[in-house]
Design a protein around this motif. Structure first.
Motif: not given
Length: 166
Positions: A36-37, A40-43, A46, A71, A74, A76
């Motif tokens: 999963d990581p 994931q989009d880069d932060s 932010s 989040e 599941w 948000t």
């Protein structure tokens, strides 16, 4: 000539099939969690833009509210938080309002006996303007800082990091 499946072979095939199905049912979710990581989009980016302009910030700490999406698994949700922000020369300083003693919310100049300090009402904790905890009061460490920046003249708030001023 047809091949007949013996009872032993049938049980062996059945148990292997059921066992493989159960193993796949356990391994696939674990594999997805491990990978999963990578999905994931880069932060980057932010930083959260506030409604306060950089020109409004003075040497007196002011409460600056900001909202962000959080989040949890599941779910948000939209969270509203705030920071204590002030100007120290040309530098903008932002502190987390969370007391290091028990996690209560600190306020600026709320104690009449200490008008130039952050005050935690839970156990009369005190912090200096630079976030340093006053010796002899309950806080065990200085207030954390927020990363700050500017975007189109507005203050941006980023991640929390340990106090670098003390």
């Amino acid at each position: 000539m047809s091949q007949k499946v013996t009872r032993r072979q049938f049980l062996n095939y059945s148990l292997m099939g059921v066992g493989s199905f159960m193993a796949a049912g356990m391994i696939l979710p674990m594999g997805r969690m491990a990978l999963d990581p990578l999905f994931q989009d880069d932060s980057e980016g932010s930083m959260i833009t506030t409604s306060v302009t950089v020109d409004e910030i003075t040497e007196e700490p002011m409460q600056v509210d900001f909202t962000f999406e959080q989040e949890d698994a599941w779910y948000t949700s939209e969270v509203t938080d705030f920071a204590w922000v002030y100007r120290d020369g040309n530098e903008i300083i932002a502190f987390s309002p969370v007391c290091k003693h028990l996690g209560c919310t600190v306020t600026w100049a709320a104690d009449d006996n200490n008008p130039e300090r952050f005050f935690c009402p839970c156990h009369n904790g005190l912090y200096e303007k630079n976030g340093e905890n006053v010796p002899g009061t309950p806080p065990t460490g200085p207030l954390d800082q927020f990363e700050v920046g500017e975007s189109d003249g507005f203050l941006t708030i980023g991640q929390v990091f340990p106090n670098e001023l003390v």
